[in-house]
Structures are given as structure tokens and as C-alpha cells.
Design an enzyme around this catalytic site. Structure first.
Site, mmCIF file in Angstrom:
data_model
loop_
_atom_site.group_PDB
_atom_site.id
_atom_site.type_symbol
_atom_site.label_atom_id
_atom_site.label_comp_id
_atom_site.label_asym_id
_atom_site.label_seq_id
_atom_site.Cartn_x
_atom_site.Cartn_y
_atom_site.Cartn_z
ATOM 1 N N SER A 27 0.841 -1.182 0.000
ATOM 2 C CA SER A 27 0.000 0.000 0.000
ATOM 3 C C SER A 27 0.891 1.253 0.000
ATOM 4 O O SER A 27 1.674 1.430 -0.927
ATOM 5 C CB SER A 27 -0.991 -0.032 1.155
ATOM 6 O OG SER A 27 -2.026 0.893 0.954
ATOM 7 N N HIS A 141 -7.299 -5.246 -2.115
ATOM 8 C CA HIS A 141 -6.160 -4.591 -1.477
ATOM 9 C C HIS A 141 -5.676 -5.424 -0.293
ATOM 10 O O HIS A 141 -6.466 -5.803 0.563
ATOM 11 C CB HIS A 141 -6.600 -3.202 -1.012
ATOM 12 C CG HIS A 141 -5.474 -2.277 -0.748
ATOM 13 N ND1 HIS A 141 -4.640 -1.808 -1.738
ATOM 14 C CD2 HIS A 141 -5.033 -1.720 0.402
ATOM 15 C CE1 HIS A 141 -3.748 -0.999 -1.220
ATOM 16 N NE2 HIS A 141 -3.957 -0.930 0.081
#
Length: 177
Positions: A27, A141
Site C-alpha cells: 500500500s 487490497h
């Protein structure tokens, strides 16, 4: 800060090999990994997981999109300060990357779209740099949708570092035969 911490750690620990330092992150850490290898020769290998490579494309496509700007983009707008966006996006320094880079991304990532890794992969391939992209079908994600994918992406991370940091590439190379 990261580069300074690595330098100080290496200076304090003579048993560490400064020529075999690896770095990885996911991320924001994936973004930072790409930024670090585009602005430093400190790392001998790196892994970026679901990171942003181009802040301008994320501005229009990511789940946080333009609201991310209040936190990380210094309230800049792409059309008002294009140079800032170029200076702060790893993609625009791809030609400075020589570090072997593994990119891992979920194909249905709604936070950071997979195109962020694809852009960096394409740039580095065109430049003839050592890069691989592993896309995880059905993953969002964080690559933590299934236990199998959690194990798979962590195993790949270790295999990548074995290849580039330990000169033990047999497991990585066998995976892709």
C-alpha cells in the site's frame, strides 16, 4: 528517513552486507518502495505490493482519489502544479530504477487499482530492467482474500529475495518454468 535509518543500521552492524539490502512494502509502503528504488541505489532487490506508482492516475481512479490529496498530495491539483505530481510519482523516475523489482497486486483492488503496478511494470520492461509483475485474480487490497494467496505472495517475496540477495534463485526460477 528510511534511507537514513538503513545507513545508520548498516554503519552500526558490520555483520550486515550493505550490498545485499532488500526492501518491501504494501500500500503506502508499496509506493514508498517504488519511490526509494527510483531515488536510491541502496537496495539490491525490492518488492512493492499494491502500491501507487503515479499519483496523478490514482487521483482520478483510486478509491481515495482526490481526497487522498489532503493527506499525501499536499492539497495540490494536477492541473495547477503538474511538476509536483511528476516529482513525487515513482513512475516518472522509472529510468533511474536499476534495482530488481517484484510487483504484486490484486486484480480487483478497489483501493489502489492494479493499473498502478502495471504502469511501473510496463515502464521497467520497456527500459529492459529486472522486473516481474504477479497479478492475483479475485484479490482486493492487501492480498489477504484467501489463505492460499496469503501464503503464495509471502512465499514469492522470500523467493525473490533469495534470488537477488542470496544468489539462490532456484525456487523463484522453478516457479515460472
Amino acid at each position: 528517513d528510511i534511507l537514513e535509518a538503513v545507513a545508520k543500521t548498516l554503519a552500526q552492524h558490520s555483520d550486515l552486507d550493505a550490498a545485499k539490502v532488500g526492501g518491501y512494502g504494501g500500500s503506502y509502503g508499496g509506493f514508498m518502495t517504488m519511490w526509494l528504488v527510483s531515488h536510491s541505489k541502496t537496495f539490491a532487490a525490492a518488492v512493492s505490493m499494491y502500491g501507487i506508482s503515479n499519483l496523478a492516475s490514482y487521483y482520478g481512479d483510486g478509491v481515495w482519489g482526490f481526497t487522498y490529496g489532503d493527506q499525501a498530495m499536499a492539497a495540490n491539483l494536477p492541473w495547477q502544479n503538474p511538476q509536483w505530481w511528476t516529482d513525487h510519482s515513482p513512475l516518472f523516475s522509472a529510468d533511474d530504477i536499476t534495482t530488481p523489482l517484484l510487483l504484486m497486486h490484486g486484480e480487483v483492488d478497489t483501493n489502489v487499482p492494479v493499473g498502478e503496478s502495471e504502469q511501473m511494470f510496463t515502464a521497467l520492461k520497456l527500459l529492459g530492467r529486472p522486473v516481474e509483475l504477479v497479478r492475483f485474480p479475485g484479490e482486493d487490497h492487501g492480498l489477504r482474500g484467501t489463505w492460499a494467496n496469503r501464503v503464495q505472495h509471502r512465499t514469492m517475496l522470500l523467493e525473490w529475495f533469495d534470488k537477488w540477495l542470496k544468489d539462490q534463485g532456484a525456487a523463484w526460477d522453478a516457479r515460472w518454468k
